[in-house]
Design an enzyme around this catalytic site. Sequence first.
Site, mmCIF file in Angstrom:
data_model
loop_
_atom_site.group_PDB
_atom_site.id
_atom_site.type_symbol
_atom_site.label_atom_id
_atom_site.label_comp_id
_atom_site.label_asym_id
_atom_site.label_seq_id
_atom_site.Cartn_x
_atom_site.Cartn_y
_atom_site.Cartn_z
ATOM 1 N N ASP A 13 50.210 -1.642 36.313
ATOM 2 C CA ASP A 13 49.099 -1.250 37.176
ATOM 3 C C ASP A 13 49.597 -1.242 38.629
ATOM 4 O O ASP A 13 50.073 -2.252 39.137
ATOM 5 C CB ASP A 13 47.953 -2.257 37.005
ATOM 6 N N ASP A 109 46.757 5.171 37.720
ATOM 7 C CA ASP A 109 47.747 4.177 38.162
ATOM 8 C C ASP A 109 48.028 3.081 37.126
ATOM 9 O O ASP A 109 48.631 2.082 37.448
ATOM 10 C CB ASP A 109 47.285 3.542 39.486
ATOM 11 N N GLU A 110 47.612 3.326 35.902
ATOM 12 C CA GLU A 110 47.620 2.225 34.938
ATOM 13 C C GLU A 110 47.948 2.737 33.531
ATOM 14 O O GLU A 110 47.431 3.769 33.122
ATOM 15 C CB GLU A 110 46.204 1.667 34.949
HETATM 16 P P1 TTP Z 1 42.621 -0.138 40.430
HETATM 17 O O1 TTP Z 1 43.938 -0.241 39.726
HETATM 18 O O2 TTP Z 1 41.448 -0.818 39.840
HETATM 19 O O3 TTP Z 1 42.766 -0.713 41.905
HETATM 20 P P2 TTP Z 1 43.979 -0.640 42.912
HETATM 21 O O4 TTP Z 1 45.189 -0.037 42.297
HETATM 22 O O5 TTP Z 1 43.519 0.037 44.156
HETATM 23 O O6 TTP Z 1 44.215 -2.157 43.268
HETATM 24 P P3 TTP Z 1 44.871 -3.295 42.344
HETATM 25 O O7 TTP Z 1 46.095 -3.742 43.104
HETATM 26 O O8 TTP Z 1 43.833 -4.345 42.235
HETATM 27 O O9 TTP Z 1 45.217 -2.645 41.037
HETATM 28 O O10 TTP Z 1 42.240 1.369 40.639
HETATM 29 C C1 TTP Z 1 43.207 2.388 40.880
HETATM 30 C C2 TTP Z 1 42.656 3.401 41.869
HETATM 31 O O11 TTP Z 1 41.447 3.971 41.368
HETATM 32 C C3 TTP Z 1 42.314 2.827 43.201
HETATM 33 O O12 TTP Z 1 43.438 2.790 44.071
HETATM 34 C C4 TTP Z 1 41.230 3.729 43.697
HETATM 35 C C5 TTP Z 1 40.537 4.207 42.446
HETATM 36 N N1 TTP Z 1 39.266 3.480 42.277
HETATM 37 C C6 TTP Z 1 38.085 4.052 42.766
HETATM 38 O O13 TTP Z 1 38.114 5.168 43.292
HETATM 39 N N2 TTP Z 1 36.918 3.354 42.647
HETATM 40 C C7 TTP Z 1 36.861 2.107 42.075
HETATM 41 O O14 TTP Z 1 35.767 1.498 41.991
HETATM 42 C C8 TTP Z 1 38.079 1.531 41.571
HETATM 43 C C9 TTP Z 1 38.067 0.156 40.944
HETATM 44 C C10 TTP Z 1 39.243 2.250 41.699
HETATM 45 MG MG MG Z 2 45.863 -0.637 40.428
#
Ligand code: TTP
Ligand code: MG
Length: 368
Positions: A13, A109-110
């Site tokens: 992730d 991203d995951e």
């Molecule tokens: P995530 O992997 O949940 O968050 P992140 O990568 O920004 O942070 P983390 O380090 O905690 O993993 O989500 C991936 C992307 O998806 C995030 O960068 C933006 C988008 N996203 C939204 O647009 N709205 C949301 O509510 C969430 C959770 C994510």
């Molecule tokens: Mg993320």
Amino acid sequence: MSRARERKIIHIDMDAFYASVEQRNNPELRGKPVIVGGAPDSRGVVSTCSYEARRYGIHSAMSSAEAYRRSPHAIFIVNPNFEEYYRVSRQIRDIFGEITPIIEPLSLDEAYLDVTRNIPGISSATHLAERIKRKIFELTGLTASAGVSYNKSLAKIASEWKKPDGLTVIRPEEAEFFLSKLAVSQFWGVGPVTAGKMSKLGIHTGADLRSWPLWKLTKAFGKSGPWFYKLCRGIDERPVETLRERKSLGKERTFAKDISVMSELEELLKSLATDVWRSLIKEGISGKTITIKIKYYDFRQITRSRSLLDSFQNLEDFIDAAITLLRNTEADRIPVRLLGVSMSSINRKAHQPSAKQLSFQFAGNVNI
Ligand code: TTP
Ligand code: MG
């Protein structure tokens, strides 16, 4: 040890994904609280934010106004560069593809990777996770967090454990420890409603969940009972599912400027639907379900779907359905920043004209 505990699963992730891409592309943003999402003076929300912003308690889904109150110096990115995020997403998927063909992407991203057997022939999943993280950094300049375990839920819990830039391994003998401390809301399949119900029953952690016998869990949670029973014992046999078969085909566009003129939106939707239809023809497929997606100026996103009894047979019907759906939204009142249309319930043997398709036969609404 049971065979189920012999799998090697990695969950990757990216860290603060959108915000990190923005910081990478603009050195002035580095080391600063950066928020990607709606403007602070709008009704918008935070999509994500940099780890510098998280120190102020800012997080995804918080209102931008609240985020601004918590950190007035934060930099708001209100025009996210989705093309760039997609580009990075493809780059990381290529890296995964060098390790294993068994990849299950969960979002841009995951992804889960089953590396029990892998292309480089490395037996240590931990080494593989290190290698993936290193390659991602070399190629994109961005950090990812990795979780390594013997099933999907544990690998996901592990990748969250030490964010950002973390690497956590949960071995079979450690699973019980990790799970016992975990809040039930962190368990796969426990949404806010179930978590609330569990809380009322005195179940707050994995350890609480584990103290409940199977019959009692089944009585309280129906079909999900046995699933929770297994999960808190570190049992999750779900395979990593590669998206081999196409389940839908769609196209979407984010506009440089929000659009609030309905006729313009209809023209754009027609052009998107035509593109989708061309791709469907190219692949020799059609489908029963049309979905349009709209993101309003404030990032609020909706989808509207309709299903036919049989697959769409011509472009005119497809366009008509798209426009009908659009007219049932708030697009005539609220500016739109993104418009998309897709076809699902795919039928590979479609495109054989059938008389009953000539008029609309909506089987009902789905997904509204
Ligand atoms: P995530 O992997 O949940 O968050 P992140 O990568 O920004 O942070 P983390 O380090 O905690 O993993 O989500 C991936 C992307 O998806 C995030 O960068 C933006 C988008 N996203 C939204 O647009 N709205 C949301 O509510 C969430 C959770 C994510
Ligand atoms: Mg993320």
